[in-house]
Design a protein around this motif. Structure first.
Motif, PDB file in Angstrom:
ATOM      1  N   LYS A 604     -26.658  32.800   4.657  1.00 51.60           N
ATOM      2  CA  LYS A 604     -27.730  33.756   4.896  1.00 51.60           C
ATOM      3  C   LYS A 604     -27.135  35.045   5.454  1.00 51.60           C
ATOM      4  O   LYS A 604     -26.102  35.017   6.136  1.00 51.60           O
ATOM      5  CB  LYS A 604     -28.768  33.200   5.863  1.00 51.60           C
ATOM      6  CG  LYS A 604     -29.533  32.004   5.314  1.00 51.60           C
ATOM      7  CD  LYS A 604     -30.633  31.569   6.273  1.00 51.60           C
ATOM      8  CE  LYS A 604     -31.438  30.419   5.688  1.00 51.60           C
ATOM      9  NZ  LYS A 604     -32.529  29.979   6.605  1.00 51.60           N
ATOM     10  N   SER A 625     -30.696  34.884   1.224  1.00 55.79           N
ATOM     11  CA  SER A 625     -29.888  33.669   1.243  1.00 55.79           C
ATOM     12  C   SER A 625     -29.263  33.542  -0.134  1.00 55.79           C
ATOM     13  O   SER A 625     -29.829  33.989  -1.144  1.00 55.79           O
ATOM     14  CB  SER A 625     -30.730  32.436   1.584  1.00 55.79           C
ATOM     15  OG  SER A 625     -31.736  32.223   0.615  1.00 55.79           O
ATOM     16  N   ALA A 731     -23.702  37.325   3.769  1.00 57.09           N
ATOM     17  CA  ALA A 731     -23.958  35.895   3.570  1.00 57.09           C
ATOM     18  C   ALA A 731     -22.773  35.157   2.964  1.00 57.09           C
ATOM     19  O   ALA A 731     -22.577  33.966   3.231  1.00 57.09           O
ATOM     20  CB  ALA A 731     -25.185  35.716   2.672  1.00 57.09           C
TER      21      ALA A 731
END
Length: 749
Positions: A604, A625, A731
């Motif tokens: 994320k 994400s 992420a």
């Protein structure tokens, strides 16, 4: 005179007032604008004897809400209840209404003061009539919605009762009008539904694609799939035998000059086009479906011309070669970039690229035209109908005054409809055939014959000192064009951030040849290079070990280097960016998104980007994400905007920003690629729009400032592309430097 015209004229002769005027320059909210001294009465406001108020919307409605917003400005100062106002779309009449085009997010700044002054002047005329009837001073009179009041004597008169006498007055100078304090606004600043909403959801015929004219025929126009090509032969005899087909003929290019030769001899079935019309084959039938069905049987032998040698692969290869060589043009250079880079504590290099894009408006290009007795009547979906009329008049050897243009509601513009090729084609066909003609492009026509957003390539090299401060920036932009003449939409300004904010800076540009039509796409230019520039800013912040917010603030706090004192400067002539406004939206969006409190979670990430263009300032934070297959889910977008001291219609403004963000996300998955000079994509399945289940939650926040209001339909788009790319890096640790996403190994879930 049709029934609608008869009813309107009856209302006016029955004691109403029709009013629309300017006196002096047509000033914008920024204090600038084209001088208009020839605007005449009977334009913007109609008040019937029963008090009914009709307000004309002067600019084309392309989905951005101006048909609602501009009349709101008039109604505010006129002092009427918004739910009692009827709005009508004006026809093209720039002598009465002023400029009637949409583009560049200018509708608000070009209309905020003029439209309010129209409403205030009409209100003043109504007050003057009431004061005279009561034999009192005008200063003793006030208004409430739809009525003039004399509080001392407890008398009042409705606008309808005053309209007939007001119509006989000489309009006052609009420059002398005292306008409301915005704190007293009752209409502006309050959310209002689009005036066409009910008609749209109930299927009323508002759009250009809905136009029907008695006796009209339908036309399709097959053009060479390679730009600049021409038709050699076609199976016209077979096409003429198909159901519903009225006529079909080959269209040859017009001579370039009086002594030039056209593309084909005047053989049977060949017509020389008007200047500006591409060669091809026209099919005319009783219905569009019959014309389009006949087209499926059309067999054309094309002469593709030199454009057939072009391909996206060759463009990319040539760009790579140009990046390694010396730049052709210096847009701006100051300080000692190369020397500073050589001695920098850390140097970062990266290359970014993005593709050609099509506009893909939901309503495809169309125009209906009728020519009779030397006069032309046109129903069109143009963002620039005045320019289209001029083009038609020039190409068809007509006077603009002999061409009437009706502005239909438009199913999306985004810059595509600033050019009027489809309008010219329909008008030319109508004059050729002497019957009303409705020309409708198929979706495949739209994709193959678009004015594409040009692609681009950027090579960056940045230097950091030992404290992590950006001390040198070198950027080489590879675009399209010839020499210093760049293709439409393929330019970059000398002052584009971080120009002037870095002590040593160089921005270079080199163009490679292109045989293709290009043009403006929402936030033109910025929708591409903001992705590249703001992505590399994030890379530099990461290399410095600093938070991107801190990195941006340091750059914006730097004393700017004036353009005129920096060698090689080209562009606007000065840096119009206000750093405090950009810092303000950065502070607001990071506060609302909890940026400084974010926590690192595997898979994320959050990304930040900001941008200034079209007089608007936006900063955006994105939360994403990324799964094991590199599919990206965008969960939330926080957006903060500064577009001045007044939001006209919060409902419309929110929709514009949401649309900008979603369109920006769509662009991350789209591309137009050329092979043998032809676009390989044909429809939405290859140039996809974001789907409902992919759309994130969007939170919008406004930073109100003392500056005059500006537009917001474009500046909210550019930041979302780099913000998503930066969030993906947060992420995954992987950079997205090439669009569409799949070329960097990613996709939207």
């Amino acid at each position: 005179m049709n029934r609608r015209t008869f009813l309107q004229m009856s209302a006016l002769t029955g004691g109403g007032l029709a009013l629309g005027f300017f006196d002096g320059p047509f000033n914008t909210a920024q204090g600038q604008g084209p001088a208009r001294a020839d605007l005449t009465p009977n334009a913007f406001i109609k008040i019937a004897g029963d008090g009914t108020v009709t307000i004309m919307a002067r600019c084309p409605e392309i989905g951005q809400g101006v048909k609602t917003m501009l009349p709101m400005m008039i109604a505010e100062e006129l002092d009427v209840d918004w739910d009692k106002v009827h709005v009508e779309q004006a026809i093209l009449d720039e002598a009465r209404f002023g400029g009637q085009s949409d583009g560049g997010s200018t509708s608000t700044q070009n209309n905020y003061l003029p439209m309010r002054r129209v409403g205030a002047a009409c209100r003043q005329m109504l007050v003057s009539v009431a004061a005279k009837r009561w034999s009192v001073a005008e200063a003793e009179c006030t208004t409430e919605p739809g009525r003039v009041l004399h509080t001392a004597s407890k008398r009042s008169l409705g606008y309808g009762e005053l309209a007939s006498d007001a119509a006989a007055l000489t309009p006052p100078s609009v420059d002398s009008m005292k306008l409301k304090d915005p704190k007293d606004f009752r209409i502006l600043g309050k959310p209002h539904a689009n005036v066409d909403n009910h008609s749209i959801v109930t299927g009323k015929p508002l759009f250009g694609i809905d136009v029907k004219v008695p006796g009209m025929v339908h036309a399709v126009f097959a053009k060479c799939p390679v730009y600049g090509g021409k038709v050699k032969s076609a199976n016209l005899d077979a096409i003429k035998k198909l159901p519903g087909v009225r006529n079909t003929f080959m269209i040859a290019r017009a001579p370039e000059n009086a002594a030039g030769e056209a593309d084909a001899n005047l053989e049977p079935g060949v017509v020389i086009a008007a200047a500006g019309i591409q060669p091809g084959v026209a099919i005319v039938a009783d219905t569009w479906w019959q014309a389009q069905s006949a087209r499926q049987s059309l067999k054309v032998d094309w002469d593709y011309g030199p454009g057939a040698d072009q391909s996206s692969q060759k463009f990319a290869q040539r760009a790579a070669e140009l990046m390694k060589g010396p730049p052709a043009n210096t847009l701006r250079s100051y300080g000692d970039v190369d020397g500073t880079l050589a001695g920098a504590a850390k140097v970062v290099e990266a290359e970014y690229g993005y593709p050609f894009l099509a506009h893909m408006t939901l309503e495809s290009m169309n125009t209906t035209a009728s020519y009779k007795d030397g006069k032309m009547e046109i129903w069109t979906t143009s963002q620039n109908p005045g320019g289209g009329r001029t083009q038609v008049a020039h190409a068809l050897n007509m006077q603009p005054s002999d061409i009437m243009v009706h502005m239909c509601r438009v199913g999306g513009g985004f810059g595509r409809r600033l050019t009027n090729d489809y309008m010219l084609e329909a008008a030319w066909l109508a004059k050729q055939l002497t019957v009303p003609v409705k020309l409708l492009w198929s979706r495949e026509d739209d994709v193959a014959n678009d004015n594409y957003r040009p692609g681009g390539f950027h090579s960056f090299k940045g230097g950091l000192d030992a404290q992590g401060k950006l001390v040198a920036w070198r950027q080489h932009f590879i675009t399209y064009g010839e020499g210093q003449r760049y293709t439409s939409g393929g330019t970059i300004e000398a002052v584009e951030f971080p120009s002037g904010r870095v002590p040593n800076f160089a921005l270079y540009c080199t163009a490679q040849p292109l045989l293709l039509r290009t043009g403006a796409l929402r936030a033109p230019g910025h929708n591409g290079y903001a992705f590249a520039i703001k992505g590399f800013v994030d890379e530099m912040a990461t290399a410095a070990g600093r938070d991107p917010l801190d990195f941006y603030m340091e750059l914006l706090n730097a004393t700017p280097v004036p353009l005129q004192s920096a060698g090689g400067g080209r562009g606007r002539g000065g840096d119009s960016l206000n750093p405090d406004r950009l810092k303000g939206v950065l502070e607001l969006v990071t506060e609302k998104s909890g940026w400084t409190k974010r926590k690192k979670t595997p898979g994320k990430g959050m990304g930040l980007a900001c941008h200034y263009c079209h007089a608007g300032y936006f900063a955006e934070v994105v939360e994403v994400s990324v799964d094991a297959s590199n599919q990206i889910t965008v969960h939330r977008v926080w957006a903060a905007g500064d577009v001045g001291n007044q939001i006209m219609n919060p409902s419309g403004a929110e929709a514009q920003v949401q649309g900008s963000i979603i369109e920006g996300m769509s662009q991350m998955g789209q591309e137009i690629t050329l092979a043998n000079g032809q676009a390989e994509q044909t429809n939405y399945h290859q140039h996809p729009l974001l789907r409902f289940n992919q759309a994130p939650a969007i939170e919008l926040f406004w930073r109100m400032t003392e500056f005059p209001p500006t537009g917001l339909g474009e500046p909210a788009l550019p930041p979302v592309l780099p913000a998503i790319a930066n969030a993906v890096f947060d992420a995954t640790g992987k950079r997205i430097r090439t669009l569409p996403l799949e070329r960097s190994g990613f996709s939207f879930a």
